[in-house]
Design a protein around this motif. Structure first.
Motif, short mmCIF file in Angstrom:
data_model
loop_
_atom_site.label_atom_id
_atom_site.label_comp_id
_atom_site.label_asym_id
_atom_site.label_seq_id
_atom_site.Cartn_x
_atom_site.Cartn_y
_atom_site.Cartn_z
N LEU A 60 0.83 -1.21 0.00
CA LEU A 60 0.00 0.00 0.00
C LEU A 60 0.86 1.26 0.00
CD1 LEU A 60 -2.90 -0.95 2.45
CD2 LEU A 60 -3.10 -0.40 0.02
N PHE A 61 1.96 1.23 0.73
CA PHE A 61 2.86 2.38 0.71
C PHE A 61 3.37 2.65 -0.71
CE2 PHE A 61 7.38 3.63 0.62
CZ PHE A 61 7.26 4.93 1.09
N LEU A 62 3.78 1.59 -1.40
CA LEU A 62 4.27 1.77 -2.77
C LEU A 62 3.17 2.27 -3.69
CD1 LEU A 62 6.71 -1.12 -3.72
CD2 LEU A 62 7.20 1.28 -3.27
N VAL A 63 1.98 1.70 -3.57
CA VAL A 63 0.86 2.13 -4.43
C VAL A 63 0.55 3.61 -4.22
CG1 VAL A 63 -1.62 1.88 -4.81
CG2 VAL A 63 -0.18 -0.16 -4.64
N LEU B 143 -4.28 17.01 -3.95
CA LEU B 143 -4.43 15.56 -3.88
C LEU B 143 -3.07 14.87 -3.74
CD1 LEU B 143 -6.40 13.17 -4.07
CD2 LEU B 143 -6.06 13.21 -6.56
N MET B 144 -2.09 15.31 -4.53
CA MET B 144 -0.74 14.76 -4.44
C MET B 144 -0.16 14.97 -3.05
SD MET B 144 2.62 15.81 -6.72
CE MET B 144 2.57 17.51 -6.12
N TYR B 145 -0.36 16.15 -2.51
CA TYR B 145 0.16 16.50 -1.20
C TYR B 145 -0.47 15.62 -0.12
CZ TYR B 145 1.03 19.39 2.93
OH TYR B 145 1.40 19.84 4.17
N THR B 146 -1.80 15.45 -0.17
CA THR B 146 -2.50 14.68 0.85
C THR B 146 -2.13 13.21 0.81
OG1 THR B 146 -4.37 16.22 0.70
CG2 THR B 146 -4.77 14.11 1.78
N ILE B 147 -2.07 12.63 -0.38
CA ILE B 147 -1.72 11.21 -0.50
C ILE B 147 -0.33 10.94 0.03
CG2 ILE B 147 -1.24 9.36 -2.15
CD1 ILE B 147 -3.51 10.43 -3.86
N ALA B 148 0.63 11.79 -0.35
CA ALA B 148 2.02 11.55 0.04
C ALA B 148 2.26 11.81 1.52
CB ALA B 148 2.95 12.43 -0.80
N ASN B 149 1.67 12.87 2.06
CA ASN B 149 1.99 13.30 3.42
C ASN B 149 1.07 12.76 4.49
OD1 ASN B 149 4.27 15.52 3.21
ND2 ASN B 149 2.88 15.87 1.51
N ALA C 214 0.34 7.80 2.63
CA ALA C 214 1.59 7.06 2.43
C ALA C 214 2.42 7.02 3.72
CB ALA C 214 2.41 7.69 1.30
N VAL C 215 2.42 8.12 4.47
CA VAL C 215 3.16 8.17 5.74
C VAL C 215 2.57 7.17 6.74
CG1 VAL C 215 3.63 9.61 7.76
CG2 VAL C 215 4.02 10.52 5.47
N LYS C 216 1.24 7.08 6.79
CA LYS C 216 0.61 6.14 7.73
C LYS C 216 0.95 4.69 7.37
CE LYS C 216 -1.36 9.57 9.78
NZ LYS C 216 -0.71 10.14 10.98
N MET C 217 0.91 4.36 6.08
CA MET C 217 1.25 3.00 5.68
C MET C 217 2.72 2.69 5.93
SD MET C 217 -1.38 1.33 4.78
CE MET C 217 -2.15 2.20 6.15
N GLY D 293 8.09 5.01 14.49
CA GLY D 293 6.83 4.54 13.92
C GLY D 293 5.62 5.20 14.56
N LEU D 294 5.65 5.37 15.87
CA LEU D 294 4.53 6.01 16.56
C LEU D 294 4.43 7.49 16.20
CD1 LEU D 294 4.76 4.33 20.07
CD2 LEU D 294 3.04 3.93 18.30
N ILE D 295 5.57 8.15 16.03
CA ILE D 295 5.55 9.56 15.61
C ILE D 295 4.87 9.70 14.26
CG2 ILE D 295 7.00 11.48 14.84
CD1 ILE D 295 9.02 10.67 16.98
N MET D 296 5.20 8.81 13.33
CA MET D 296 4.58 8.87 12.01
C MET D 296 3.11 8.50 12.04
SD MET D 296 7.65 7.08 9.82
CE MET D 296 6.78 7.22 8.25
#
Length: 238
Positions: free
Chosen positions: A113-116, A151-157, A160-163, A193-196
Motif C-alpha cells: 500500500l505504501f508503494l501504491v 491531492l498529491m500532497y494529501t496522498i504523500a503526506n 503514504a506516511v501512515k502506511m 513509527g509512533l511519531i509517524m
C-alpha cells in the motif's frame, strides 16, 4: 578407510559451506536493496521539497523554472519502488519459518500500500508537470492544478506516511520476536513509527523518516553480515 565415507564427508562439508554462503548472501542482498531504495527516495523527496512550495494551494510559479527538477525526482521514484520490493522480499526470506502469519500479512499489505500510494502521488505530480511544464500560462483559471496539487500532497503526506509507519512497526515487531536486531534499534524504531502514525499535523519532512530508517536498518544488516562473514571465514574447517 572406506573411500565412500571420505567422499560423503567431503560432499557434506561442501554442502554446508555452500549453505552458509547462501545464508550470508540473503541479508546482504536485503541491505543493498534497502540502501538503494533509501538513497533514491531521499534524493527524490529532497528535490521535490526544495522545488515545490510546502503550501498545497500555491499558484504554481515553480513550474516556470524548476519543473525539470521535479521531473527528475519523479523519474527516480519507480526505481526506488523496485528496490523496495526487493528489500521486502529478502527481509521476509530472512524471517523464514519463524515469521508470524498475522504480522507477515500486515507487513506485506502495508508495504504494498505504501508503494501504491507513493506511485499514485508521483503519477499525479507527473501529470501536473506534463500538462503545465511547457505552458505555465495555462494555470490561469484552471481548476485541475489546485486539485491535483492538493491531492498529491494529501496522498504523500498523510496516507503514504501512515502506511510507512505500519510497515515500520510491523517489521520492528517481527524483528523483535526473532531477535535479529539490537534492543536500542527496536526502541528507536517503535518511537519513529509512533511519531509517524499518531501525528495529526502536516509536517513537511515527516515522510523522510521512513527512508532514513530503512537506510539505518540496512546499514546494521550489512555490518552484521560483514562480521559474520569474517567469523565464518576465520573458523577452521572440521
Amino acid at each position: 578407510m572406506d573411500v565412500r565415507v571420505i567422499t560423503k564427508g567431503t560432499f557434506d562439508m561442501s554442502q554446508n559451506i555452500s549453505f552458509n554462503r547462501e545464508r550470508l548472501k540473503t541479508p546482504r542482498a536485503a541491505a543493498i536493496a534497502g540502501i538503494l531504495f533509501s538513497l533514491l527516495l531521499i534524493l527524490s523527496l529532497i528535490l521535490i521539497r526544495i522545488t515545490i512550495p510546502y503550501d498545497p494551494f500555491e499558484n504554481g510559479e515553480w513550474l516556470q523554472n524548476n519543473a525539470k527538477n521535479v521531473g527528475l525526482a519523479l523519474t527516480l521514484i519507480p526505481f526506488s519502488g523496485i528496490a523496495f520490493l526487493w528489500f521486502m522480499g529478502v527481509v521476509r526470506d530472512r524471517f523464514g519459518e519463524m515469521e508470524d502469519k498475522l504480522f507477515a500479512t500486515v507487513f506485506l499489505g502495508s508495504g504494498f500500500l505504501f508503494l501504491v500510494l507513493l506511485f499514485i502521488s508521483a503519477g499525479i505530480g507527473g501529470s501536473v508537470v506534463l500538462l503545465y511544464g511547457n505552458s505555465p500560462s495555462n494555470l490561469v483559471g484552471d481548476e485541475f492544478y489546485p486539485f491535483g496539487r492538493a491531492l498529491m500532497y494529501t496522498i504523500a503526506n498523510v496516507y503514504a506516511v501512515k502506511m510507512a509507519s505500519v510497515f515500520l512497526i510491523t517489521t520492528t515487531t517481527l524483528s523483535f520476536r526473532i531477535g535479529i536486531f539490537p534492543k536500542w534499534f527496536i526502541y528507536l524504531s517503535y518511537g519513529l513509527g509512533l511519531i509517524m502514525l499518531l501525528n495529526l499535523f502536516f509536517v513537511e519532512w515527516l515522510i523522510l523518516i521512513f527512508p532514513v530508517w530503512v537506510l539505518l536498518i540496512s546499514s546494521i544488516v550489512l555490518v552484521e553480515n560483514f562480521k559474520a562473514g569474517k567469523e565464518a571465514g576465520s573458523k577452521p574447517a572440521p
